[in-house]
Design an enzyme around this catalytic site. Structure first.
Site, short mmCIF file in Angstrom:
data_model
loop_
_atom_site.label_atom_id
_atom_site.label_comp_id
_atom_site.label_asym_id
_atom_site.label_seq_id
_atom_site.Cartn_x
_atom_site.Cartn_y
_atom_site.Cartn_z
N CYS A 196 62.69 14.81 63.07
CA CYS A 196 63.92 14.78 63.85
C CYS A 196 63.93 15.94 64.86
O CYS A 196 63.12 16.86 64.74
CB CYS A 196 65.12 14.88 62.93
SG CYS A 196 65.15 16.42 62.00
N CYS A 252 63.87 19.57 63.50
CA CYS A 252 62.60 19.98 62.89
C CYS A 252 61.61 20.37 63.98
O CYS A 252 60.88 21.35 63.86
CB CYS A 252 62.00 18.85 62.07
SG CYS A 252 63.18 18.01 61.03
#
Lengths: 86, 320
Positions: free
Chosen positions: A12, A15
């Site tokens: 995502c 991250c």
């Protein structure tokens, strides 16, 4: 011995942000380390963790579940690590 | 006694300084916008900071340990309550879900957590409190928890474990000791970083939401919408839930907007159901969860929660 720095997450945006920050921090500190981006969630679970992203050094988590506000914070944490081989 | 009255003064002063004539629609819209956004941002910053600081004491790894040991109904209630304090970003959906199930947390309790966590959260509660008052915020909290607990119990009773089989390997409960130790400064740093992150993500939605809301507040006649979405329209609630599902990322902007729609005649139960659908049933979350559960389980989950939300909306329309 080279350090193994890993950023684990589900791929995502947050991250990825942590991964970019970590790469930059390691580079600015001139660390002898590989920074790896791991998107296999099972690896997070295998560490006994459930929140992403995770920043781990040599298999030990140092950030779990959030992205620090600045690269400085990541550098601080990386600097605070005990020397390699302990 | 409204502790936010200085914001109203400030808004009036600012509108006056901009040369807007008091009593006009423009005056209404501008003062409403300024006072509301300031109030929302102050509250959001304060509450998110406190909640995220508390949260450092209750990471999901610890919650999992707590839940794995409980009797099943107790686990459902506890899971829903803990879900309120735990942020739920779609990024963490998979590790969270798998982590719970692997550690032996009952499937029903896992779902109670999955429902409560996104639906009942501090951002939604702050917005509801600032725009509707504490009664509606509490009502939202209580009914959100009830839906989470009941749908979890129902899913648990249906024994659907086989629909997650194949994704989950049973592992022993791993101790939370693997977590890095946090000093007080780390906790405050985390809370600060988290608060800024959330504010960065929602500020535009709040501004746009309140902005459009302010315009409607100033220009659209009161009760304009009552004839389409008043309490006597049976289709209003299901319709609101359906349009709420794809609107997940805009939750922060949707709430200011619906607060104005309520003022223009949309029934309160319909509004609450809409907000629950926006936060609790989210399309991106479903897409991610599809990777770890069979589509059938996902549909059952969505149907149960959706039905719970619709019933709650209809109930409040009848009562309020």
């Amino acid at each position: 011995m080279k350090r193994k720095i890993q950023v684990l997450g589900s791929g995502c945006p947050s991250c990825k942000r942590l991964y970019e920050m970590t790469k930059l921090a390691a580079q600015e500190l001139g660390l002898d380390a590989d920074v790896e981006y791991v998107t296999d969630v099972q690896r997070i679970l295998a560490m006994g963790l459930m929140s992403s992203p995770v920043l781990a050094v040599d298999g030990k988590p140092i950030i779990v579940g959030f992205v620090p506000g600045s690269v400085e914070k990541v550098k601080e944490l990386l600097k605070a690590l005990p020397p390699v081989g302990r | 006694m409204d502790i936010f009255f200085p914001l109203g003064w400030f808004a009036a002063w600012l509108a006056g300084a901009l040369g807007i004539v008091p009593g006009t629609s423009l005056w209404d819209a501008v003062t409403f916008f300024v006072a509301d956004t300031l109030k929302i941002f102050l509250l959001l910053a304060a509450i998110i900071f406190v909640v995220s600081w508390l949260r450092t004491y209750l990471p999901p790894e610890r919650i999992r340990k707590l839940l794995a040991r409980q009797h099943k109904y107790v686990a459902n209630v506890l899971a829903a309550l803990l879900g309120v304090f735990t942020p739920f970003c779609t990024c963490s959906a998979i590790p969270l879900f798998l982590g719970f199930v692997e550690a032996g947390v009952p499937l029903g309790a896992t779902f109670s957590f999955l429902v409560a966590s996104p639906m009942v959260n501090e951002v939604a509660l702050v917005l509801l409190f600032s725009l509707f008052g504490w009664r509606i915020a509490l009502l939202y909290l209580a009914s959100g928890l009830a839906i989470a607990v009941l749908s979890g119990i129902l899913i648990g009773a249906l024994r659907l474990e086989r629909l997650v089989a194949g994704f989950v390997k049973k592992a022993e409960v791993i101790d939370a000791a693997a977590l890095p130790k946090l000093a007080r400064k780390d906790r405050l740093d985390y809370a600060k970083a988290y608060t800024l992150d959330i504010l960065k993500n929602v500020w535009l939605y709040v501004l746009v939401g309140v902005g459009v809301g302010a315009w409607i507040h100033g220009y659209v006649p009161v009760d304009f919408l009552a004839r389409y979405a008043g309490a006597d329209k049976w289709y209003a609630v299901p319709f609101a839930v359906l349009i709420g599902i794809p609107l997940y990322s805009n939750a922060a902007g949707v709430i200011p907007l619906v607060s104005v729609l309520t003022e223009k005649g949309v029934a309160m139960g319909t509004t609450l159901a809409f907000m629950m659908a926006v936060t609790g049933l989210s399309l991106p979350e479903f897409m991610i969860l599809k990777k770890v559960m069979k589509t059938r389980l996902l549909l059952i989950f969505a149907a149960i929660v959706g039905a719970g939300i619709i019933l709650t909306g209809i109930l409040f329309n009848a009562l309020l």
